[in-house]
Design a protein around this motif. Structure first.
Motif, mmCIF file in Angstrom:
data_model
loop_
_atom_site.group_PDB
_atom_site.id
_atom_site.type_symbol
_atom_site.label_atom_id
_atom_site.label_comp_id
_atom_site.label_asym_id
_atom_site.label_seq_id
_atom_site.Cartn_x
_atom_site.Cartn_y
_atom_site.Cartn_z
ATOM 1 N N TYR A 98 0.815 -1.217 0.000
ATOM 2 C CA TYR A 98 0.000 0.000 0.000
ATOM 3 C C TYR A 98 0.852 1.272 0.000
ATOM 4 C CZ TYR A 98 -3.859 -3.170 1.011
ATOM 5 O OH TYR A 98 -4.783 -4.184 0.942
ATOM 6 N N CYS A 99 1.920 1.293 0.793
ATOM 7 C CA CYS A 99 2.728 2.524 0.884
ATOM 8 C C CYS A 99 4.133 2.362 0.313
ATOM 9 C CB CYS A 99 2.812 2.995 2.336
ATOM 10 S SG CYS A 99 3.793 1.919 3.413
ATOM 11 N N ALA A 100 4.474 1.154 -0.159
ATOM 12 C CA ALA A 100 5.759 0.867 -0.820
ATOM 13 C C ALA A 100 6.967 0.937 0.121
ATOM 14 C CB ALA A 100 5.978 1.791 -2.005
ATOM 15 N N THR A 101 6.741 0.864 1.428
ATOM 16 C CA THR A 101 7.852 0.865 2.380
ATOM 17 C C THR A 101 8.472 -0.527 2.462
ATOM 18 O OG1 THR A 101 6.740 2.561 3.695
ATOM 19 C CG2 THR A 101 8.525 1.352 4.767
ATOM 20 N N VAL A 102 9.796 -0.603 2.352
ATOM 21 C CA VAL A 102 10.506 -1.880 2.474
ATOM 22 C C VAL A 102 10.924 -2.047 3.933
ATOM 23 C CG1 VAL A 102 12.484 -3.245 1.713
ATOM 24 C CG2 VAL A 102 11.346 -1.692 0.108
ATOM 25 N N LEU A 103 10.559 -3.190 4.525
ATOM 26 C CA LEU A 103 10.813 -3.424 5.952
ATOM 27 C C LEU A 103 11.319 -4.840 6.183
ATOM 28 C CD1 LEU A 103 7.503 -1.865 7.337
ATOM 29 C CD2 LEU A 103 9.791 -0.928 7.697
ATOM 30 N N PRO A 104 12.000 -5.087 7.321
ATOM 31 C CA PRO A 104 12.367 -6.457 7.691
ATOM 32 C C PRO A 104 11.104 -7.295 7.883
ATOM 33 C CG PRO A 104 13.519 -4.844 9.061
ATOM 34 C CD PRO A 104 12.472 -4.098 8.312
ATOM 35 N N SER A 105 11.225 -8.603 7.716
ATOM 36 C CA SER A 105 10.067 -9.501 7.822
ATOM 37 C C SER A 105 9.296 -9.321 9.120
ATOM 38 C CB SER A 105 10.528 -10.956 7.695
ATOM 39 O OG SER A 105 11.135 -11.170 6.451
ATOM 40 N N GLY A 106 10.018 -9.132 10.221
ATOM 41 C CA GLY A 106 9.379 -9.017 11.522
ATOM 42 C C GLY A 106 8.527 -7.777 11.690
ATOM 43 N N GLU A 107 8.721 -6.791 10.805
ATOM 44 C CA GLU A 107 7.964 -5.542 10.898
ATOM 45 C C GLU A 107 6.833 -5.477 9.881
ATOM 46 O OE1 GLU A 107 10.445 -2.044 11.054
ATOM 47 O OE2 GLU A 107 12.052 -3.170 12.052
ATOM 48 N N LEU A 108 6.561 -6.596 9.232
ATOM 49 C CA LEU A 108 5.474 -6.663 8.259
ATOM 50 C C LEU A 108 4.421 -7.660 8.714
ATOM 51 C CD1 LEU A 108 7.593 -6.720 4.994
ATOM 52 C CD2 LEU A 108 5.909 -4.950 5.544
#
Length: 202
Positions: A118-128
């Motif tokens: 939705y917002c295109a932010t790339v994050l570590p797996s644990g934060e998704l």
């Protein structure tokens, strides 16, 4: 892409593989070495999968695969020492179905490249987290086409609504993890490992 690889190797090979993997886990000076990604090639040199180095070592010890490239790490057990592979090749050709990836949180995040859809932010797996595009309470099912990677703020904002109702838009239409997607992801991963390049970029 990711067919389960089994072997009929006899007990001695399995015993050695098990002992080595367990010992290496305790003795390795680099705790990440056994979790490093390893490219798996079919007997024809066709790239078919990515697995953890620990799994790759077990396959080599069982005689199911051979090491084509090494990553520089060296693991020791009581009576054996091996270099950690970067690329392995199966010794027998395996027919790989076009769609064989299990539907799981890990594979959804891999397909969506750890990017909130939705917002295109790339994050570590644990934060998704995973979002049901059509909420379950409104008839949505847990399928490849209805699950996407999502950050927690977007997940809270969307809540129990359709994306349009929440004023949100998907980056791309979610689809099943197919052969094209798998190859694309392997190529993206291969950019950080020069030893993969000759098998992925041709």
């Amino acid at each position: 892409m990711s067919a389960r690889i089994e072997t009929n190797a006899g007990p001695p090979g399995r015993h050695a593989a098990g002992l080595f993997a367990a010992a290496a886990m305790h003795r390795d000076s680099n705790g990440n070495a056994l979790h490093a990604p390893v490219l798996v090639l079919n007997a024809s040199y066709e790239p078919i999968n990515v697995c953890a180095a620990r799994r790759a070592l077990v396959l080599v010890l069982k005689g199911v695969a051979m090491t084509e490239e090494e990553n520089g790490h060296f693991l020791h057990a009581a009576r054996i020492a091996m270099r950690v592979p970067s690329v392995i090749r199966l010794l027998e050709y395996r027919r790989i179905p076009h769609q064989s990836r299990a539907l799981s949180r890990k594979n959804i995040l891999l397909r969506d490249r750890n990017t909130c859809q939705y917002c295109a932010t790339v994050l570590p797996s644990g934060e998704l987290t995973l979002d049901h595009v059509i909420p379950r309470s409104r008839g949505g099912s847990s399928t490849w086409e209805n699950l996407v990677a999502c950050c927690h703020p977007c997940n809270r904002r969307k809540g129990n609504q359709f994306p349009l109702e929440a004023g949100m838009k998907l980056m791309r239409e979610p689809r099943a993890f197919n052969l094209h997607t798998s190859r694309h992801i392997m190529r993206l991963m291969g950019r950080s490992d020069d030893k993969w390049r000759k098998y992925l970029f041709y």
